[in-house]
Structure formats: C-alpha cells, structure tokens
Motif scaffolding. Sequence first.
Motif, short mmCIF file in Angstrom:
data_model
loop_
_atom_site.label_atom_id
_atom_site.label_comp_id
_atom_site.label_asym_id
_atom_site.label_seq_id
_atom_site.Cartn_x
_atom_site.Cartn_y
_atom_site.Cartn_z
N PRO A 1 37.60 36.41 41.31
CA PRO A 1 38.77 35.54 41.14
C PRO A 1 38.40 34.09 41.49
CG PRO A 1 39.30 37.46 42.49
CD PRO A 1 37.83 37.46 42.30
N VAL A 2 38.91 33.15 40.68
CA VAL A 2 38.58 31.73 40.86
C VAL A 2 39.87 30.92 40.90
CG1 VAL A 2 37.44 29.71 39.84
CG2 VAL A 2 36.36 31.97 39.65
N LEU A 3 39.96 30.05 41.90
CA LEU A 3 41.01 29.03 41.95
C LEU A 3 40.33 27.72 41.57
CD1 LEU A 3 43.80 27.88 42.66
CD2 LEU A 3 42.97 27.67 45.03
N ARG A 4 40.76 27.16 40.45
CA ARG A 4 40.18 25.90 39.96
C ARG A 4 41.20 24.78 40.14
NH1 ARG A 4 40.54 23.90 34.28
NH2 ARG A 4 39.21 22.07 34.19
N LEU B 1 44.36 29.81 38.30
CA LEU B 1 43.91 30.99 39.03
C LEU B 1 43.51 32.03 37.99
CD1 LEU B 1 43.51 32.49 41.69
CD2 LEU B 1 45.90 33.20 41.56
N ALA B 2 42.23 32.37 37.95
CA ALA B 2 41.72 33.41 37.05
C ALA B 2 41.42 34.64 37.89
CB ALA B 2 40.47 32.93 36.33
N MET B 3 42.14 35.73 37.61
CA MET B 3 41.98 36.97 38.37
C MET B 3 41.44 38.04 37.45
SD MET B 3 45.58 36.78 40.44
CE MET B 3 46.47 36.21 39.00
N HIS B 4 40.41 38.72 37.90
CA HIS B 4 39.75 39.72 37.07
C HIS B 4 40.08 41.11 37.57
CE1 HIS B 4 37.54 35.94 37.02
NE2 HIS B 4 37.54 36.16 35.73
N ARG B 5 40.11 42.03 36.65
CA ARG B 5 40.39 43.43 36.96
C ARG B 5 39.10 44.12 37.33
NH1 ARG B 5 43.73 47.07 32.82
NH2 ARG B 5 43.72 48.73 34.31
N LYS B 6 39.11 44.76 38.48
CA LYS B 6 37.92 45.50 38.91
C LYS B 6 38.34 46.92 39.24
CE LYS B 6 35.01 41.90 40.75
NZ LYS B 6 34.30 41.41 41.90
N GLY B 7 38.36 47.76 38.26
CA GLY B 7 38.66 49.17 38.48
C GLY B 7 40.12 49.47 38.78
#
Length: 196
Positions: A45-48, A99-105
């Motif tokens: 996850p990235v907060l830009r 805010l880019a949030m990625h799905r991990k399982g």
Amino acid sequence: MLGFTNIVGNLSPLPELVLWRDPVARSGEEAMAVDEALLEWGRKPVLRAYRWAEPTVTYGYFDEEATARAIFPGEELHFVRRWTGGGIVDHRQDIPFTLAMHRKGEKERPSSAVLYRWIHGALARVLRDCGVECVMLDGDAPDGGRACFSSPVTSDLVLPGGEKLAGGGQRRVRGGVLHQGSIQNCLLPSGWDELL
C-alpha cells in the motif's frame, strides 16, 4: 437536517504503508498515470502526496470534459479525467493525495462506503491533530451540482459550519483499490502526510 458522525468503523490500520512524497510537480495526465501505475504494479500500500504542475481541474470517470468546462467558463485551466469516480474538482488550492491499496490473499474487501469512512476517519484525526476542527457527514448535503466541493456527500469531511474540507473518489479493480483525495479550505503543516 444532516447528521454528523465521528465513528470510523472497525477496520485495522494497514500493516505496512509506504509514504511517497512525490518530488515532481506533474501535469494532470502524468499525475493520473502515476496513480494508475501505483495500483497496477505496486506490491505494498502506498500513500502518495503530490502537487500539480499547472492549474488543473479533474473530472470523474463518468463525467464529461464539457461538463467540467461549463463550471469554469473562460478560465485558463487544464482539464483531465480521473481514473476514479466522484465529482469535478478544482485543484488550484488543494492538497492532493492518493492511497493505493493492494489485495494480498484477501477473500473479501470492505465495501467502498466502509473504505471511505475508514480513510476519511483517519484523515479527520490528522486534521484535528493539526488544529482543524471537522466532522464527517452522515448523509449527503443539498446538491450543489457536479462541482465536488459544492456538493458534500456521505463520509466527506466538513467544517462545523458545513464547508467541505476533504473528499475523494475510488476505483476498485481485481488487484486492489485506488483512492484519490483532495483536501481544501485549510492549511496543514508539513508532516501531515506522515501522521496519516
């Protein structure tokens, strides 16, 4: 009469969040391309936190440029479509963030409504810590049209008198969620993004 709330929900913080203070002032197209790349190719996850290279207005995925131009007739502005939804945003005096949030399982993701409340609840705490009083809307304000900061909606942050402080648009894809946010009508000290 609109209700206000300070309840955030039961989501836990992200286990790992990368803060990227983008050092480059970017055009609207570049800023949107960077956000899309963060979601598509990112692993964490990235907060830009970033800034615009020119006076820019963005319009949501389902809006038209002609609608945005009609709100700002005759002004020297750069218009660009966002990859997310939401209204038409004048970015000339805002503090933009992504805010880019990625799905991990994860088998299930929280709904967009829950994510808005979670993100804006965290942002409300930061604003208060920076001396900006705000409340979260429980329902939509009277419709001010497509101009985002004239039409606060559920879970937006507003001043106690009702002036909108923060809103955002989201895009959900199979690999994650992109939240593009804008903070306006207040001054924040450097380091606000680290608090968030």
